[in-house]
Design a protein around this motif. Structure first.
Motif, PDB file in Angstrom:
ATOM      1  N   GLU A 144      23.107  45.381  67.022  1.00 53.44           N
ATOM      2  CA  GLU A 144      23.758  44.075  66.951  1.00 53.44           C
ATOM      3  C   GLU A 144      24.946  43.999  67.898  1.00 53.44           C
ATOM      4  O   GLU A 144      25.285  42.928  68.385  1.00 53.44           O
ATOM      5  CB  GLU A 144      24.196  43.796  65.518  1.00 53.44           C
ATOM      6  N   ARG A 145      25.586  45.147  68.122  1.00 50.88           N
ATOM      7  CA  ARG A 145      26.728  45.212  69.022  1.00 50.88           C
ATOM      8  C   ARG A 145      26.500  46.361  70.001  1.00 50.88           C
ATOM      9  O   ARG A 145      25.810  47.323  69.681  1.00 50.88           O
ATOM     10  CB  ARG A 145      28.003  45.472  68.220  1.00 50.88           C
ATOM     11  N   PRO A 146      27.108  46.308  71.168  1.00 49.58           N
ATOM     12  CA  PRO A 146      26.864  47.349  72.172  1.00 49.58           C
ATOM     13  C   PRO A 146      27.815  48.546  72.079  1.00 49.58           C
ATOM     14  O   PRO A 146      28.079  49.210  73.087  1.00 49.58           O
ATOM     15  CB  PRO A 146      27.071  46.592  73.483  1.00 49.58           C
ATOM     16  N   ILE A 178      27.912  45.366  80.944  1.00 52.00           N
ATOM     17  CA  ILE A 178      27.019  45.414  79.789  1.00 52.00           C
ATOM     18  C   ILE A 178      26.628  43.984  79.465  1.00 52.00           C
ATOM     19  O   ILE A 178      27.489  43.103  79.402  1.00 52.00           O
ATOM     20  CB  ILE A 178      27.696  46.087  78.580  1.00 52.00           C
ATOM     21  N   ALA A 179      25.334  43.748  79.278  1.00 57.70           N
ATOM     22  CA  ALA A 179      24.848  42.394  79.003  1.00 57.70           C
ATOM     23  C   ALA A 179      23.776  42.438  77.918  1.00 57.70           C
ATOM     24  O   ALA A 179      23.041  43.415  77.785  1.00 57.70           O
ATOM     25  CB  ALA A 179      24.271  41.769  80.266  1.00 57.70           C
ATOM     26  N   ARG A 180      23.704  41.358  77.182  1.00 62.08           N
ATOM     27  CA  ARG A 180      22.664  41.207  76.160  1.00 62.08           C
ATOM     28  C   ARG A 180      21.319  41.022  76.861  1.00 62.08           C
ATOM     29  O   ARG A 180      21.213  40.336  77.865  1.00 62.08           O
ATOM     30  CB  ARG A 180      22.981  40.011  75.268  1.00 62.08           C
ATOM     31  N   ASP A 181      20.290  41.644  76.289  1.00 58.14           N
ATOM     32  CA  ASP A 181      18.956  41.619  76.880  1.00 58.14           C
ATOM     33  C   ASP A 181      17.943  41.197  75.812  1.00 58.14           C
ATOM     34  O   ASP A 181      16.992  41.908  75.537  1.00 58.14           O
ATOM     35  CB  ASP A 181      18.644  43.010  77.436  1.00 58.14           C
ATOM     36  N   GLY A 182      18.191  40.062  75.175  1.00 59.12           N
ATOM     37  CA  GLY A 182      17.320  39.608  74.095  1.00 59.12           C
ATOM     38  C   GLY A 182      17.958  39.892  72.743  1.00 59.12           C
ATOM     39  O   GLY A 182      19.105  40.323  72.647  1.00 59.12           O
ATOM     40  N   ASP A 183      17.203  39.663  71.682  1.00 51.35           N
ATOM     41  CA  ASP A 183      17.717  39.886  70.332  1.00 51.35           C
ATOM     42  C   ASP A 183      17.960  41.364  70.073  1.00 51.35           C
ATOM     43  O   ASP A 183      17.030  42.172  70.161  1.00 51.35           O
ATOM     44  CB  ASP A 183      16.734  39.349  69.288  1.00 51.35           C
ATOM     45  N   ALA A 184      19.196  41.700  69.780  1.00 46.99           N
ATOM     46  CA  ALA A 184      19.599  43.071  69.440  1.00 46.99           C
ATOM     47  C   ALA A 184      19.206  44.084  70.520  1.00 46.99           C
ATOM     48  O   ALA A 184      18.917  45.230  70.227  1.00 46.99           O
ATOM     49  CB  ALA A 184      19.038  43.476  68.082  1.00 46.99           C
ATOM     50  N   ARG A 185      19.198  43.643  71.774  1.00 43.69           N
ATOM     51  CA  ARG A 185      18.887  44.533  72.893  1.00 43.69           C
ATOM     52  C   ARG A 185      19.994  44.388  73.933  1.00 43.69           C
ATOM     53  O   ARG A 185      20.445  43.278  74.212  1.00 43.69           O
ATOM     54  CB  ARG A 185      17.532  44.201  73.497  1.00 43.69           C
TER      55      ARG A 185
END
Length: 129
Positions: free
Chosen positions: A67-69, A106-113
């Motif tokens: 959920e978080r990186p 760092i970037a979001r790559d879809g749901d929880a990715r």
């Protein structure tokens, strides 16, 4: 071995101690996250009067879920530290003259990715032909 192969092998070896499922030297067809990918370097001539040389850019990508990186931030920091600490002598006569982190993200790559990308500049000289 080509300078590309020498550099790629050294980078994969430098990242071998990361807490990831695997370090890949080419995009995997399937892989369990977290994993690392050493992308192919772009190399250009950086020769001197009496030595062959290359200047290049390469990136290391890390892929994770959550959920978080938070874990990915730690992995990215460890990857950057491992690359900066790698031996300067690569083999086949090639040695690193300079290695600099250019940028990271760092970037979001879809749901929880999540994906982390660190790009470096490397300058190498070959002491023997």
């Amino acid at each position: 071995m080509s300078v590309q192969e020498v550099l790629q092998a050294a980078l994969v070896e430098a990242l071998a101690g990361l807490a990831v499922t695997r370090v890949f030297d080419a995009p995997p067809v399937r892989a369990a996250r977290p994993y690392a990918l050493v992308e192919e370097a772009w190399l250009a001539d950086w020769s001197t009067k009496d030595m062959a040389g290359r200047e290049g850019r390469f990136a290391v990508a890390l892929f994770d879920t959550g959920e978080r990186p938070a874990r990915l931030r730690a992995l990215a920091g460890a990857a950057e530290a491992a690359i900066e600490a790698m031996p300067r002598v690569l083999g086949e006569g090639w040695a690193i003259a300079s290695l600099t982190l250019l940028r990271s993200r760092i970037a979001r790559d879809g749901d929880a990715r999540w994906t982390a990308m660190s790009e470096f500049r490397v300058r190498m000289l070959r002491s023997e032909y």
